[in-house]
Design an enzyme around this catalytic site. Structure first.
Site, short mmCIF file in Angstrom:
data_model
loop_
_atom_site.label_atom_id
_atom_site.label_comp_id
_atom_site.label_asym_id
_atom_site.label_seq_id
_atom_site.Cartn_x
_atom_site.Cartn_y
_atom_site.Cartn_z
CE LYS A 1 -3.95 1.86 2.65
NZ LYS A 1 -4.80 1.65 3.84
CB SER B 1 -7.97 3.66 2.90
OG SER B 1 -7.19 3.08 3.90
CB SER C 1 -8.39 0.95 5.85
OG SER C 1 -9.12 2.15 5.92
#
Lengths: 99, 492, 471
Positions: free
Chosen positions: C75, C150, C174
């Site tokens: 990420k 996210s 997330s």
């Protein structure tokens, strides 16, 4: 209803170094007011006897020995800087002392 | 407060920030060093790079605890908070500090004159970077850009906040001088105000004696005792005048202008800045255990007040003008030169005077060998060296570190052999029979005549006292009737 | 698709090479990412070099580690030295950190091959990856739908089969929510189990890094690699983490499972049914499932939307145009800060910064932030109470399956409501796993959620494995 006003939002925007257009100010005030309304369920509770939890698990802090560790190479540090002068980070003039 | 009443009591509270003498910064392993090339002592943590996290320096905690112990504070469990504001010298645009749970609270500092000043708190926090302003004046006003060096960012600080117990500019100065001595004695600080190791903010207000506290102004960033005293004096008078004229004091932050000799407004806003303190989520609470606290307290060296008392106790009459000398000896950390000398029998009054005056004037005096200095003082005390000679040998000692007896000998200060003095005396007496006769008959002034002759003949090496003793001894044996010798020598 | 465990075994055993696995991954990315947009940055050269190093070790007779040759996606809020790290924000466009996150170093030390940085909601603030400053990611199951957020990029990369493992971060759900939307396994570890050093902070007391994978076992292997005390993170748990890989096949015989009403109420019918089926599957495997009400969990959403923005408002202050990232010039530094941040941050980030600034501000701290910290205590105690007689809690991960792109962007509150089931675990700091379990009537994946007390990852993985087998 939370008492969040346009002036409140303008104030926190300035504190947070954000500039908002009038339209944004209106829009954000509306949106934030909704969130804060929702948060009234929390604000309204009587929790006087309940201690706050700032850290999930209340251990005590680790300590580090006072021994040097490698620093970053200055060239690397300054390579990412938007503006450099005299091996220092250059910024436009500072108005006023620190608050 | 009645209009027109001239408030004449000054009230001062001081916030003193000291950098801690740790090897590394508060939250990272970068060196805590003054004077290095800009931005060379930085890492992701003290630069506040995205993703970086703080880890607390054990030694900084230990020194903070030592400061607390030295100031008689309660050393207690504490936590860290973020103080949020934007400023280019702050890498994270928040400072990690301590807010409502500081490590040290409720201490006291006794000044030499007996005044006791309350210490409200002494807490840990990180220092900021340094900015220099470029453009017109080099001052912040009129600059068109600023240059930031983050070497100092993250250096550990302890902020010591006093109660508003001081009542004069001189008192404020005395407080900082004493506090500085304590901080240096604990080993926590090097006390170098000129390097920024110690910084002072003064909160000054005035009131009618016995009345309620007046509105205070904060004078920020005073970096010498002299400017502290002058600034407080000026500010107290400014406020006093203002009130006497029927005006009101506006609560604000002011800056001391050294050149103008006045304080000037820094911030015209009357409201306090909203720092939005909240508990620092990246650091867990700090709770030193009893064993650690006890160890720190037990390891505290004697503080300046105790050291001054110890030296004064050595002097026969403590209430002498040597009080200032004693204070100077302690302030310069030269006590051991006095105590080493007195332990070898040198009178304290001599030791204190020489250390406070001559030794203190030598750069790097602290590095000299105390035994050597004691030897030198012994020589002076025994009369083998005069005061002037002793001072000269001290200078040599500072330069070479050699044994003072050898240094004295090299300068030609060594004592004459007893035998050589005797022979010389006899010779001089034979050469000056009429003066000798008058001396024998009781004219004491002639002893100085013969001392002068001896000194000229020996280039000052003779011990004056020994000469006088030698003359007196010859006179008495003369009178006891080594008569034929005396008869032989007596002029006809 | 080959799992990470299988692939690592093949690489270590010389059956295949890290290079060929990496090339396959890069090909998959090239073929599919145009439609999915999981990646913000792909480092083909770096990945192949890393793969070659792994292969050289194998050739040398040395063991590269449990993730040998496994391509992984990171990420883009995880700092990497050789790839830019933007947090999907324009304010960090092109910024390459001079250091790497601890988890990245640990993955590489275990033989993994980072292939690229994945998309996220800007600064991890969002539940759909639509708040990215570089365009949204699409759900591989249906590219008109969001992948969740996210960590939408990492979830999508795994779901699309581009890589077996991705790392995400979870502050209010997330990792778990995109895992549920994309039909993969997502783990939010116990707070402090995985080092946050090098994770671009959103809400420091809530953030945790965790794995996304297509199998429970892969997620377990990844977690074991990245978990463990880190002296660079003061909040990192000091005790050694429990073994999870060994526990995966422990089963749930004798386990007491609580189906929490407040983690199901308000969910779509499909989702509720999936949770009920999951309960049945656990029972069939020997667990006892009871219904349980934990009413305090309802307060979680409000408390979270006070705590997280407050911490974020402070964490994001450093983006001021002075030392790195975007700078928009101006006459004085304050104007420069304002111009930079106004241009560099997206709407949601600005909203949360302002909300957080407000909640911390003088006069409001006690009513909002201070109060939220007390609610946090309530939530933690409520969980503790439940765990007095229960081993594992069960619920939905999200109220719905993946919604359409644009469906919730007009109303921030609507978006926040999708976190209602995941937030409580972040507040208490305890562990939780999202496991794919069936699909909705729309054919989109459903993920059910297993929760446990601190350091209870082993039993969560065991329960997750049971559900995986039954799904």
């Amino acid at each position: 209803m939370s008492a969040l006003t346009r002036a409140d939002v303008a104030h926190v925007a300035a504190l947070a170094r954000l500039a908002l257009s009038d339209e944004e100010l209106d829009r954000y005030t509306g949106q934030l007011a909704v969130v804060l309304d929702h948060a009234q369920d929390v604000a309204a509770l009587d929790l006087e006897g309940t201690p706050p939890t700032a850290h999930p698990f209340a251990e005590h802090t680790v300590l580090r020995e006072d021994v040097e560790a490698p620093c970053l190479d200055r060239d690397v540090v300054l390579a990412q800087a938007p503006a450099v002068e005299d091996d220092r980070f250059c910024v436009p003039r500072i108005i006023g002392e620190a608050p | 407060m009645t209009t027109g009443a001239h408030p004449d009591e000054t009230v001062v509270g001081l916030e003193v920030h000291t950098e801690l003498r740790t090897v590394t910064k508060l939250f990272c392993g970068c060196p805590n060093r003054f004077g290095d090339a800009p931005n060379t002592n930085v890492c992701p943590v003290c630069l506040g790079l995205p993703g970086s996290l703080p880890v607390l320096n054990r030694q900084a905690v230990e020194l903070a605890m030592a400061i607390g112990a030295a100031l008689g504070c309660e050393v207690r469990p504490s936590s860290f908070h973020r103080k949020n504001y934007f400023y280019p010298d702050m890498p994270k645009d928040y400072q990690i500090s301590q807010y409502d749970e500081p490590i040290n609270v409720n201490g006291r500092l006794a000044l030499p004159d007996g005044t006791v000043v309350g210490i409200e708190r002494a807490h840990l926090e990180e220092d900021t970077g340094k900015s220099t302003h470029v453009g017109s004046s080099g001052r912040i006003h009129g600059a068109d850009r600023s240059l930031v060096d983050y070497n100092r960012a993250g250096v550990p600080l302890v902020e010591i906040v006093s109660a508003p117990d001081l009542r004069s500019a001189a008192g404020a100065r005395a407080y900082v001088a004493e506090l500085r001595g304590i901080l240096v004695a604990t080993g926590a600080s090097d006390g170098r105000m000129e390097e920024g190791s110690l910084r002072i903010d003064a909160n000054v207000s005035v009131r009618a004696a016995g009345g309620p506290l007046g509105t205070r102004c904060e004078i920020k960033n005073l970096n010498s005792l002299r400017s502290l005293q002058r600034a407080v004096e000026f500010e107290a008078e400014r406020q006093s005048q203002l009130l006497a004229e029927g005006g009101t004091v506006v609560q604000e932050t002011r800056h001391w202008d050294e050149n103008a000799g006045s304080t000037v407004t820094m911030r015209s806003k009357e409201e306090a800045y909203d720092y939005r303190y909240f508990p620092e989520p990246d650091l867990l609470p700090l709770a030193p255990d009893d064993a650690w606290r006890d160890r720190v307290a037990a390891a505290l060296p004697p503080m300046p007040a105790a050291r001054r008392a110890a030296l004064l106790a050595l002097l026969d009459d403590p209430a002498t003008s040597q009080g200032d000398q004693v204070a100077s000896v302690v302030d310069l950390d030269l006590d051991r030169f006095v105590t080493t000398a007195t332990s070898r029998g040198v009178p304290a009054s001599l030791a204190v005077a020489r250390v406070a005056n001559e030794l203190a004037a030598i750069e790097g005096a602290g590095d000299l060998d105390a035994d050597n200095v004691a030897t030198l003082l012994e020589l002076e005390d025994r009369g083998e060296l005069s005061a002037t000679q002793a001072k000269a040998v001290l200078a040599d000692l500072a330069a070479t570190g050699e044994d003072p007896r050898e240094l004295a000998r090299r300068r030609g200060y060594e004592r004459l052999e007893v035998g050589a003095l005797d022979a010389l005396l006899d010779e001089l007496i034979a050469q000056h029979p009429s003066e000798w006769a008058r001396y024998v008959e009781g004219d004491e002034r002639l002893s100085q005549f013969f001392v002068g002759l001896v000194m000229r003949a020996t280039s000052g090496k003779a011990d004056g006292k020994a000469v006088v003793a030698g003359l007196a001894a010859r006179r008495s044996t003369w009178s006891e009737g080594l008569g034929d010798l005396g008869a032989q020598r007596r002029p006809d | 698709m080959t799992t990470a465990v299988e692939l690592a075994a093949e690489v270590r055993g010389g059956v295949t090479t890290a290079r060929s696995a990496t090339e396959a991954a890069l090909r998959a990315v090239a073929e599919q990412d145009g439609a999915v947009h999981a990646f913000l940055h792909v480092d083909a050269d770096g990945a192949l070099r890393a793969a070659d190093r792994v292969d050289a070790m194998v050739a040398d007779g040395r063991d590269p580690g449990p993730l040998a040759g496994v391509p992984v996606a990171l990420k883009d809020n995880l700092c990497t030295r050789d790839m830019p790290t933007t947090a999907a924000s324009r304010i960090l466009e092109g910024w390459t950190p001079p250091y790497a996150a601890t988890v990245v170093d640990r993955l590489v030390a275990a033989g993994a091959v980072p292939v690229g940085k994945t998309n996220l909601d800007e600064f991890a603030m969002g539940s759909s990856t639509e708040n990215s400053g570089y365009g949204p990611t699409r759900n591989p199951h249906d590219t008109t739908r969001v992948p969740g957020g996210s960590s939408g990029g990492s979830a999508a990369a795994v779901a699309a089969g581009m890589v077996p493992i991705g790392l995400g971060s979870d502050t209010g759900g997330s990792i778990r929510q995109p895992a549920a939307f994309c039909g993969v396994v997502g783990v939010k570890p116990t707070y402090g189990m995985v080092s946050r050093y090098g994770l671009i902070a959103f809400a420091s007391s809530l953030d945790q890094i965790g794995p996304l994978a297509s199998t429970v076992e892969d997620a377990a292997v990844c977690l074991e690699v990245i978990a463990g005390h880190d002296p660079m993170d003061s909040t990192s748990l000091r005790e050694a983490p429990p073994s999870v890989v060994a526990a995966v096949d422990d089963g749930v015989d004798g386990r007491r499972v609580g189906l929490v009403r407040e983690l199901v109420d308000g969910a779509d019918r499909d989702v509720v049914e999936a949770v009920e089926r999951a309960a049945a599957a656990l029972e069939a495997a020997g667990a006892t499932v009871v219904e349980r009400s934990v009413p305090e969990l309802r307060l979680g959403l409000s408390a979270y939307y006070l705590i997280a923005p407050s911490e974020a408002s402070s964490n994001l202050a450093r983006y001021d145009g002075v030392r790195y990232g975007l700078r928009v010039d101006a006459e004085d530094v304050t104007a420069m800060n304002v111009a930079t941040r106004t241009k560099g941050f997206g709407d949601e980030v600005k909203r949360r910064i302002m909300l957080g600034t407000y909640a911390l501000s003088a006069g409001y701290y006690d009513a909002y932030y201070g109060q939220a910290l007390r609610v946090r205590t309530l939530v933690a105690r409520a969980f503790a109470s439940a765990y007095a007689d229960l081993d594992v809690l069960l619920g939905a991960t999200t109220p719905t399956t993946a919604f359409a792109l644009g469906a919730k962007t007009a109303d921030p509150m609507a978006m926040y409501l999708s976190d209602v089931f995941t937030i409580p675990s972040n507040l208490s700091g305890e562990a939780a796993i999202a496991v794919p379990f069936g699909a909705g009537a729309d054919g989109l994946p459903i993920g059910v959620q297993l929760l446990g007390p601190a350091r209870a990852e082993p039993r969560l993985f065991a329960a997750a494995r049971v559900l995986e087998a039954a799904a």
